[in-house]
Design a protein around this motif. Structure first.
Motif, mmCIF file in Angstrom:
data_model
loop_
_atom_site.group_PDB
_atom_site.id
_atom_site.type_symbol
_atom_site.label_atom_id
_atom_site.label_comp_id
_atom_site.label_asym_id
_atom_site.label_seq_id
_atom_site.Cartn_x
_atom_site.Cartn_y
_atom_site.Cartn_z
ATOM 1 N N ARG A 288 0.828 -1.243 -0.182
ATOM 2 C CA ARG A 288 0.042 0.042 -0.092
ATOM 3 C C ARG A 288 0.906 1.311 0.034
ATOM 4 N NH1 ARG A 288 -2.961 -3.148 -1.540
ATOM 5 N NH2 ARG A 288 -5.102 -3.897 -0.807
ATOM 6 N N GLY B 182 -6.294 -12.972 6.287
ATOM 7 C CA GLY B 182 -6.525 -12.579 4.677
ATOM 8 C C GLY B 182 -7.994 -12.690 4.385
ATOM 9 N N ILE B 183 -9.051 -13.093 5.226
ATOM 10 C CA ILE B 183 -10.407 -13.451 5.055
ATOM 11 C C ILE B 183 -11.284 -12.245 5.135
ATOM 12 C CG2 ILE B 183 -12.384 -14.920 5.371
ATOM 13 C CD1 ILE B 183 -9.887 -16.306 4.379
ATOM 14 N N SER C 44 -15.057 -4.211 2.276
ATOM 15 C CA SER C 44 -15.149 -4.768 3.794
ATOM 16 C C SER C 44 -16.187 -4.040 4.809
ATOM 17 C CB SER C 44 -13.801 -4.845 4.618
ATOM 18 O OG SER C 44 -12.881 -5.860 3.793
ATOM 19 N N GLY D 238 -10.373 2.363 5.326
ATOM 20 C CA GLY D 238 -9.600 3.215 4.187
ATOM 21 C C GLY D 238 -10.109 2.988 3.190
ATOM 22 N N LEU E 188 -11.837 0.782 -4.482
ATOM 23 C CA LEU E 188 -11.825 -0.710 -5.114
ATOM 24 C C LEU E 188 -11.893 -1.926 -4.081
ATOM 25 C CD1 LEU E 188 -9.157 -0.134 -7.668
ATOM 26 C CD2 LEU E 188 -11.349 -0.043 -8.334
ATOM 27 N N SER E 189 -12.448 -2.812 -4.853
ATOM 28 C CA SER E 189 -12.517 -4.425 -4.113
ATOM 29 C C SER E 189 -11.681 -5.081 -5.185
ATOM 30 C CB SER E 189 -13.741 -4.989 -3.954
ATOM 31 O OG SER E 189 -13.694 -6.440 -3.739
ATOM 32 N N HIS F 147 -3.499 -3.831 -6.231
ATOM 33 C CA HIS F 147 -4.124 -4.580 -5.178
ATOM 34 C C HIS F 147 -3.353 -5.490 -4.422
ATOM 35 C CE1 HIS F 147 -6.953 -6.370 -2.455
ATOM 36 N NE2 HIS F 147 -6.653 -7.540 -2.873
HETATM 37 C C1 LIG Z 1 -14.026 -14.176 2.115
HETATM 38 C C2 LIG Z 1 -13.299 -13.849 0.987
HETATM 39 N N1 LIG Z 1 -13.778 -13.318 -0.015
HETATM 40 C C3 LIG Z 1 -13.037 -12.777 -1.167
HETATM 41 C C4 LIG Z 1 -11.683 -12.483 -0.762
HETATM 42 C C5 LIG Z 1 -10.631 -12.047 -1.937
HETATM 43 N N2 LIG Z 1 -10.274 -10.468 -1.667
HETATM 44 C C6 LIG Z 1 -9.265 -10.404 -0.906
HETATM 45 S S1 LIG Z 1 -9.041 -8.606 -0.669
HETATM 46 C C7 LIG Z 1 -10.455 -8.472 -1.509
HETATM 47 C C8 LIG Z 1 -11.141 -6.968 -1.494
HETATM 48 C C9 LIG Z 1 -11.513 -6.453 -0.393
HETATM 49 O O1 LIG Z 1 -12.022 -4.964 -0.832
HETATM 50 P P1 LIG Z 1 -11.597 -3.951 0.537
HETATM 51 O O2 LIG Z 1 -12.250 -4.168 1.601
HETATM 52 O O3 LIG Z 1 -12.006 -2.704 -0.255
HETATM 53 O O4 LIG Z 1 -10.182 -3.926 0.567
HETATM 54 P P2 LIG Z 1 -8.905 -3.002 -0.200
HETATM 55 O O5 LIG Z 1 -9.242 -2.663 -1.368
HETATM 56 O O6 LIG Z 1 -8.586 -2.112 0.886
HETATM 57 O O7 LIG Z 1 -7.754 -4.238 0.046
HETATM 58 C C10 LIG Z 1 -11.060 -9.527 -2.029
HETATM 59 C C11 LIG Z 1 -12.386 -9.640 -2.482
HETATM 60 C C12 LIG Z 1 -11.156 -12.810 0.603
HETATM 61 N N3 LIG Z 1 -9.963 -12.537 0.783
HETATM 62 N N4 LIG Z 1 -12.017 -13.379 1.289
#
Ligand SMILES: Cc1ncc(C[n+]2csc(CCOP(=O)(O)OP(=O)(O)O)c2C)c(N)n1
Length: 208
Positions: A35, A100-101, A133, A158, A162-163, A199
């Motif tokens: 990051r 990581g979940i 999240s 934060g 994007l996700s 990401h």
């Molecule tokens: C239960 C679950 N589903 C999918 C993922 C895959 N995944 C990892 S990070 C993420 C994005 C989440 O977005 P955000 O909360 O906005 O986090 P950031 O962009 O700050 O990393 C996803 C979908 C995961 N880690 N756990």
């Protein structure tokens, strides 16, 4: 337990760059999420709230900066990342726990806060997560419980928009996070940033 050294934006950026350089060699057989662009906001939050030894910091896959700011020594953090733990850093002696979940630690944060309040113990919980999240059901439940019982927990969101590669606001059909202008903001710190790293990883070699 904390190293008490005041870390700068440059310190945090240098650490991420060092991990990026190591990752680029291919020796690391585990994912990393770097990051860049939120250092000042994170430093400000740690300073303004005086996050210290009694407090718990919970984070997710992108928590290198959080561990450093909480006082985990640079070398200890680096060793853990090199051992493959980047997305789930865990340093109990520094009260740092990451996962990581998506959504996995909201209930843990509330439970820890409940216990602290119940025992009359010092300390608060600071849970740092991303914008997607914060749109999950478990986040909403956790904040509702924390507000209703006035638990010593703060949810720090934060928002990088994007996700992974999905636009969070388009997904939910709203330009604002669900908690904007609600009473739940009392337990939430919200800031926006643009992540200057991909990401995950470096955007090449391995991408997921
Ligand atoms: C239960 C679950 N589903 C999918 C993922 C895959 N995944 C990892 S990070 C993420 C994005 C989440 O977005 P955000 O909360 O906005 O986090 P950031 O962009 O700050 O990393 C996803 C979908 C995961 N880690 N756990």
């Amino acid at each position: 337990m904390s190293n008490k050294t005041k870390l700068t934006k440059q310190d945090l950026q240098d650490f991420e760059q060092e991990i990026a350089d190591i990752f680029a060699t291919g020796i690391l057989r585990a994912p990393v999420h770097l990051r860049k662009g939120r250092e000042e906001q994170l430093i400000h939050i740690f300073e303004e709230h005086g996050i210290g030894d009694d407090d718990y910091v919970y984070g997710f896959w992108d928590s290198h900066e959080l561990a450093l700011l909480k006082g985990v020594p640079r070398q200890e953090l680096k060793d853990s990342i090199l051992a493959g733990n980047s997305i789930a850093l865990c340093f109990p002696e520094y009260k740092v726990l990451c996962s990581g979940i998506v959504g996995s630690l909201m209930g843990t944060a509330v439970g820890t806060a409940w216990s602290l309040k119940d025992k009359g113990a010092k300390g608060r919980v600071f849970l740092f997560c991303g914008d997607m999240s914060s749109e999950t059901g478990i986040f909403h439940e956790a904040v509702k419980y924390a507000v209703n019982f006035d638990l010593p927990v703060v949810f720090v969101v934060g928002d990088n928009g994007l996700s992974v590669m999905t636009d969070t606001r388009t997904t939910w059909g709203s330009k604002d996070p669900w908690f904007k202008d609600t009473k739940f903001e009392e337990k939430i710190i919200y800031f926006q940033y643009k992540n200057e790293w991909p990401h995950s990883g470096l955007g090449w070699k391995i991408k997921f």
